[in-house]
Scaffold this motif. Sequence first.
Motif, PDB file in Angstrom:
ATOM      1  N   PRO A  37       0.816  -1.222   0.000  1.00 14.75           N
ATOM      2  CA  PRO A  37       0.000   0.000   0.000  1.00 14.75           C
ATOM      3  C   PRO A  37       0.847   1.268   0.000  1.00 14.75           C
ATOM      4  CG  PRO A  37      -0.768  -1.563   1.657  1.00 14.75           C
ATOM      5  CD  PRO A  37       0.578  -2.037   1.188  1.00 14.75           C
ATOM      6  N   ASP A  38       2.105   1.130   0.395  1.00 14.26           N
ATOM      7  CA  ASP A  38       3.059   2.240   0.383  1.00 14.26           C
ATOM      8  C   ASP A  38       4.414   1.649   0.021  1.00 14.26           C
ATOM      9  OD1 ASP A  38       5.236   3.988   1.765  1.00 14.26           O
ATOM     10  OD2 ASP A  38       3.454   5.274   1.817  1.00 14.26           O
ATOM     11  N   PRO A  39       5.222   2.309  -0.817  1.00 12.15           N
ATOM     12  CA  PRO A  39       6.520   1.737  -1.212  1.00 12.15           C
ATOM     13  C   PRO A  39       7.430   1.418  -0.043  1.00 12.15           C
ATOM     14  CG  PRO A  39       5.948   3.610  -2.619  1.00 12.15           C
ATOM     15  CD  PRO A  39       4.934   3.593  -1.516  1.00 12.15           C
ATOM     16  N   ALA A  40       7.270   2.117   1.085  1.00 12.64           N
ATOM     17  CA  ALA A  40       8.135   1.895   2.235  1.00 12.64           C
ATOM     18  C   ALA A  40       8.030   0.473   2.769  1.00 12.64           C
ATOM     19  CB  ALA A  40       7.800   2.888   3.344  1.00 12.64           C
ATOM     20  N   TYR A  41       6.890  -0.162   2.601  1.00 17.51           N
ATOM     21  CA  TYR A  41       6.733  -1.533   3.074  1.00 17.51           C
ATOM     22  C   TYR A  41       7.738  -2.478   2.421  1.00 17.51           C
ATOM     23  CZ  TYR A  41       2.276  -0.846   5.568  1.00 17.51           C
ATOM     24  OH  TYR A  41       1.306  -0.472   6.458  1.00 17.51           O
ATOM     25  N   VAL A  42       8.093  -2.199   1.199  1.00 17.32           N
ATOM     26  CA  VAL A  42       9.025  -3.055   0.461  1.00 17.32           C
ATOM     27  C   VAL A  42      10.446  -2.528   0.525  1.00 17.32           C
ATOM     28  CG1 VAL A  42       9.642  -3.901  -1.842  1.00 17.32           C
ATOM     29  CG2 VAL A  42       7.259  -3.941  -1.094  1.00 17.32           C
TER      30      VAL A  42
END
Length: 286
Positions: free
Chosen positions: A227-232
């Motif tokens: 849901p947000d690039p930060a998760y990856v």
Amino acid sequence: MDKRHNHRRRVLLAGAGAGVVVLTAVAGVAAADPVRPKLVAQRQLVGAASDEFAGSALDTAKWKTGLWYAKSGVGAFTDANVSVAGGNLVLTAKKEAYNGSPYTFGAVESRFDVPGNSYVEVRAKVLDSRANVLSAIWLQSSPLSVQNNPNPEIDIHETFSYRRLVSTLHRWVWPYSDKSHLVDGDKRSDFGVTDTSTGYHVYGLERRNGRLRFYADGQLGWDVAAPDPAYVNMARHMVLSLEGHLGQPNDAYLPSTFLIDYVRTYSYAGVKAARSPVPTSSATSR
């Protein structure tokens, strides 16, 4: 019970009856080394972000005891409930008064970063389900701060269920408020067991190509677009903890232990983990 847990509990219970994926159990998963070739193929083990817990004491270059909040529900964290024995990290829950709480729990946070675009897995035997104390395997880094926004938290597995893989995505946009805590999704996935606390199981997370993939015993339970690039992309610490999210413990089954056989992080070519200090923080309790 703190505001965060009330909110998380509502979300998790709401999802309990829906979105369940049925998985097939892997035969022989309790073998000495159940690494799945397909999950680790073309990846490199990151030794600095892995631990076999083979010694007789916690590697304090890799881990710190306790968390950035002092208590979880009815329990307080204490260093005395963290040990290494028999090839396991041992986190213990006890019926004893400490720091104003009637129970004590063990917890650790890594000093190393689990890098983005990686695969990490934890082989563990969660605490006895009859004791009613939650075992948690998750990624988060303290202190939660504006600089680390959106402070993504990835719960790889929490024992809100003892026959399912229970995974949740959170963002903690700082400064903290009820509105700044975002739950981006959760999933409960059957994987062919009736009680996960009766033996060891392997819990894994792959973060790659904008997606998160959660595994139990090598079987895919949840494949979700970030849901947000930060998760990856954002490096996170590994957190292993006992929590008071299940309410009142059952004294008849305490003390009891959460056993972690190993933490292994695998990166793709050119991606390496970095160690970082873990400052103390008075951030909101879990």
